[in-house]
Structures are given as structure tokens and as C-alpha cells.
Design a protein around this motif. Structure first.
Motif, short mmCIF file in Angstrom:
data_model
loop_
_atom_site.label_atom_id
_atom_site.label_comp_id
_atom_site.label_asym_id
_atom_site.label_seq_id
_atom_site.Cartn_x
_atom_site.Cartn_y
_atom_site.Cartn_z
N ILE A 159 0.84 -1.19 0.00
CA ILE A 159 0.00 0.00 0.00
C ILE A 159 0.88 1.24 0.00
O ILE A 159 2.05 1.20 0.35
N ASP A 160 0.29 2.37 -0.42
CA ASP A 160 1.03 3.62 -0.47
C ASP A 160 0.07 4.77 -0.16
O ASP A 160 -1.15 4.57 -0.09
N MET A 161 0.62 5.97 -0.01
CA MET A 161 -0.17 7.15 0.31
C MET A 161 -0.10 8.13 -0.84
O MET A 161 0.97 8.38 -1.40
N SER A 162 -1.24 8.68 -1.23
CA SER A 162 -1.28 9.64 -2.32
C SER A 162 -1.07 11.05 -1.79
O SER A 162 -1.06 11.29 -0.58
N THR A 163 -0.93 12.00 -2.70
CA THR A 163 -0.67 13.38 -2.31
C THR A 163 -1.86 14.05 -1.65
O THR A 163 -1.72 15.14 -1.10
N GLY A 193 -13.44 3.61 -4.38
CA GLY A 193 -12.98 3.97 -5.71
C GLY A 193 -11.55 3.54 -5.97
O GLY A 193 -10.93 2.80 -5.21
N ASN A 194 -11.01 4.03 -7.08
CA ASN A 194 -9.67 3.68 -7.52
C ASN A 194 -8.98 4.95 -8.03
O ASN A 194 -9.62 5.79 -8.66
N ILE A 195 -7.70 5.11 -7.73
CA ILE A 195 -7.01 6.34 -8.10
C ILE A 195 -6.90 6.51 -9.61
O ILE A 195 -6.65 7.61 -10.09
N TYR A 196 -7.09 5.42 -10.37
CA TYR A 196 -6.99 5.52 -11.82
C TYR A 196 -8.33 5.78 -12.49
O TYR A 196 -8.38 6.07 -13.68
N ASP A 197 -9.44 5.67 -11.75
CA ASP A 197 -10.75 5.91 -12.34
C ASP A 197 -10.87 7.32 -12.89
O ASP A 197 -11.52 7.55 -13.91
N SER A 198 -10.28 8.28 -12.20
CA SER A 198 -10.40 9.68 -12.61
C SER A 198 -9.19 10.17 -13.39
O SER A 198 -9.10 11.36 -13.71
N LYS A 199 -8.25 9.28 -13.68
CA LYS A 199 -7.05 9.70 -14.40
C LYS A 199 -7.38 10.05 -15.85
O LYS A 199 -7.97 9.25 -16.57
N PRO A 200 -7.02 11.25 -16.30
CA PRO A 200 -7.28 11.64 -17.69
C PRO A 200 -6.50 10.77 -18.66
O PRO A 200 -5.49 10.17 -18.30
N MET A 201 -6.96 10.76 -19.90
CA MET A 201 -6.25 10.01 -20.94
C MET A 201 -4.90 10.67 -21.20
O MET A 201 -4.71 11.87 -20.98
N PHE A 234 9.69 19.50 -5.85
CA PHE A 234 9.18 20.37 -6.92
C PHE A 234 7.79 19.93 -7.36
O PHE A 234 6.86 20.73 -7.47
N TRP A 235 7.62 18.62 -7.59
CA TRP A 235 6.37 18.11 -8.14
C TRP A 235 5.24 18.02 -7.12
O TRP A 235 4.07 18.13 -7.47
N LEU A 236 5.57 17.81 -5.86
CA LEU A 236 4.55 17.58 -4.84
C LEU A 236 3.50 18.68 -4.79
O LEU A 236 2.29 18.39 -4.85
N PRO A 237 3.86 19.97 -4.69
CA PRO A 237 2.82 21.01 -4.66
C PRO A 237 2.03 21.11 -5.96
O PRO A 237 0.86 21.50 -5.94
N ILE A 238 2.65 20.74 -7.08
CA ILE A 238 1.93 20.77 -8.36
C ILE A 238 0.86 19.69 -8.39
O ILE A 238 -0.27 19.93 -8.81
N TYR A 239 1.21 18.49 -7.94
CA TYR A 239 0.23 17.40 -7.87
C TYR A 239 -0.92 17.79 -6.96
O TYR A 239 -2.09 17.53 -7.25
N LYS A 240 -0.60 18.41 -5.82
CA LYS A 240 -1.64 18.84 -4.89
C LYS A 240 -2.54 19.89 -5.54
O LYS A 240 -3.77 19.84 -5.42
N HIS A 293 -3.06 12.26 -8.61
CA HIS A 293 -2.43 11.22 -7.81
C HIS A 293 -0.98 11.07 -8.22
O HIS A 293 -0.64 11.20 -9.40
N TRP A 294 -0.13 10.74 -7.26
CA TRP A 294 1.31 10.62 -7.52
C TRP A 294 1.62 9.54 -8.55
O TRP A 294 2.62 9.62 -9.26
N GLU A 295 0.78 8.53 -8.65
CA GLU A 295 1.01 7.46 -9.62
C GLU A 295 0.77 7.91 -11.06
O GLU A 295 1.17 7.22 -12.00
N TRP A 296 0.10 9.03 -11.23
CA TRP A 296 -0.06 9.58 -12.58
C TRP A 296 1.25 10.24 -12.97
O TRP A 296 1.78 11.06 -12.23
N SER A 297 1.77 9.94 -14.13
CA SER A 297 2.99 10.59 -14.60
C SER A 297 2.64 11.90 -15.29
O SER A 297 1.93 11.90 -16.30
N LEU A 298 3.13 13.01 -14.75
CA LEU A 298 2.88 14.32 -15.32
C LEU A 298 4.14 14.88 -15.94
O LEU A 298 5.25 14.64 -15.46
N PHE A 299 3.97 15.64 -17.02
CA PHE A 299 5.09 16.28 -17.70
C PHE A 299 4.74 17.74 -17.94
O PHE A 299 3.57 18.10 -18.04
N ILE A 300 5.78 18.56 -18.07
CA ILE A 300 5.59 19.98 -18.35
C ILE A 300 6.25 20.31 -19.68
O ILE A 300 7.41 19.95 -19.92
#
Length: 228
Positions: free
Chosen positions: A84-88, A117-125, A184-190, A195-202
Motif C-alpha cells: 500500500i502507499d499514500m497519495s498526495t 474507488g480507484n485512483i486511476y478511475d479519474s485519471k485523464p487520458m 518540486f512536483w509535490l505542490p503541483i500534484y496537490k 495522484h502521484w502514480e499519474w505521470s505528469l510532464f511539463i
């Protein structure tokens, strides 16, 4: 009430509890350490995979990670047989490296085994723009990426057998960069409620923040008709 959930009933990303803000803030420093340690170990294994000091450090970090998971599990009163893990945002979820989550049919995964629910249910494409980075954020990320790129190029010239002093210096450099990356990424995810498991790019050019988990969502449906 203590609840035991059989591992076979839980898909990856299933939310099994939510930490209140106070508890989340208490757990956050240890969570950051675990994220940094995981990244550092991955990069150091590429540089000197058989180095005895790295093996020792890896084992110590495993103990810390287990301790962290036990603390979260005890706090949420949910016992599982899977990692198990903790999300942002304080949600506690099953982290099993996507082994059982079917991205192609999200309807089967909703609510999971817990009704949360599931953290990936709301993950955008993939490719979905979900926010905008400030100019300062873009500059900070460029600096982090430049340092990491330089380190990766140098790694091509580093032999697997290194002195203990060299090992410590490399470990310290990589740890510093990875900690800056997480912080750096933590406040952006918040800010984006991602969710932290989503890979985000800038995008450096325009500051767009987008999702990219390499799921290839743009495959065209056979029945899809182009609008001329």
C-alpha cells in the motif's frame, strides 16, 4: 473495525482509506524519503549494481518502507496482503505496479473492493492538459533536468567498481537532485488534485502540464468516422 481484504479481490490503485490532514502531514516526511530513496536506488543500481554498500542501503530502505506501510495500515485500520502507499491528497491505496488494473475497461474497476474507488478511475487520458506551470516552475524543472541529464551522461564513463568515496559522492549528488524533483512536483500534484502514480510532464515551451503514462489512448476506433 479491523477489515481484512483478500489480496485477490483488490486491483491496483484501489483506495482503502483516507488519512486526515494532521496524520497526512505527520506521514509526509517519511513518504518523501521513501520516494527519494526508491529513485536514488534505481539510478545507483545502473551505475554500480553489485556494489556492497548499495546492497546494504537497499536492504535498510526496504525495512523503512515496510515500517511506513505498517504505520499507514494500522492508522487506516485496514489490513491487506498487498503493498500500500499514500497519495498526495492523503488517500491510502493499493500499490502493485499496475499488475491488476485494466486501463481499457475502467467500469470494471470502479469502487474496487472497498467502495472508495480507484485512483486511476479519474485519471485523464494520456496527452490531456490538466494545468499550467508558472514561468518560475519551468525554470526550476529545467535546472533539475539539466543536472540529471549531465549526471546520466557522466554515468556512461563510470566503471561498475568505484571507490567508497566516489560511491558516497555520487549517491549524495543523485539524492539531492531526486529530493529537489519530489519537492518540486509535490505542490503541483496537490494543486491539480492529481495522484502521484499519474505521470505528469511539463512542456517547456508553453508551460502546459499533461498526463503521460504511455497507454497509447489515441488508437483510432475502427467504427470512428472522420469529420470532414
Amino acid at each position: 473495525m479491523n477489515t481484512r481484504i483478500p489480496a485477490m479481490e483488490i486491483v491496483d490503485g484501489t483506495i482503502i482509506g483516507v488519512l486526515p490532514q494532521e496524520a497526512y502531514e505527520d506521514f509526509l516526511p517519511q513518504w518523501i524519503d521513501s520516494e527519494v530513496n526508491e529513485k536514488v536506488e534505481h539510478r545507483m543500481k545502473q551505475l554500480c549494481p553489485n556494489y556492497i554498500e548499495l546492497i546494504k542501503i537497499t536492504e535498510l530502505h526496504k525495512i523503512d518502507l515496510i515500517d511506513f506501510a505498517i504505520k499507514i495500515g494500522n492508522y487506516t485500520k485496514v489490513k491487506t496482503l498487498v503493498p500500500i502507499d499514500m497519495s498526495t491528497n492523503g488517500e491510502v491505496y493499493v500499490s502493485n505496479d499496475h499488475l491488476s488494473y485494466n486501463f481499457e475497461d475502467r467500469s470494471k474497476n470502479k469502487k474496487g473492493a472497498t467502495g472508495l474507488g480507484n485512483i486511476y478511475d479519474s485519471k485523464p487520458m494520456d496527452g490531456t492538459i490538466i494545468g499550467k506551470a508558472t514561468e518560475k516552475e519551468r525554470e526550476v524543472l529545467k535546472e533539475i533536468d539539466i543536472k540529471m541529464g549531465t549526471l546520466e551522461r557522466l554515468s556512461n564513463h563510470i566503471q561498475a567498481q568505484v571507490s567508497f568515496a566516489d560511491f558516497k559522492e555520487m549517491y549524495k549528488m543523485i539524492e539531492e537532485i531526486e529530493r529537489k524533483r519530489v519537492e518540486f512536483w509535490l505542490p503541483i500534484y496537490k494543486r491539480l488534485n492529481a495522484h502521484w502514480e499519474w505521470s505528469l510532464f511539463i512542456d517547456y515551451a508553453n508551460g502546459n502540464i499533461y498526463v503521460q503514462n504511455f497507454e497509447l489512448p489515441y488508437s483510432k476506433d475502427e467504427n470512428e468516422v472522420d469529420d470532414d
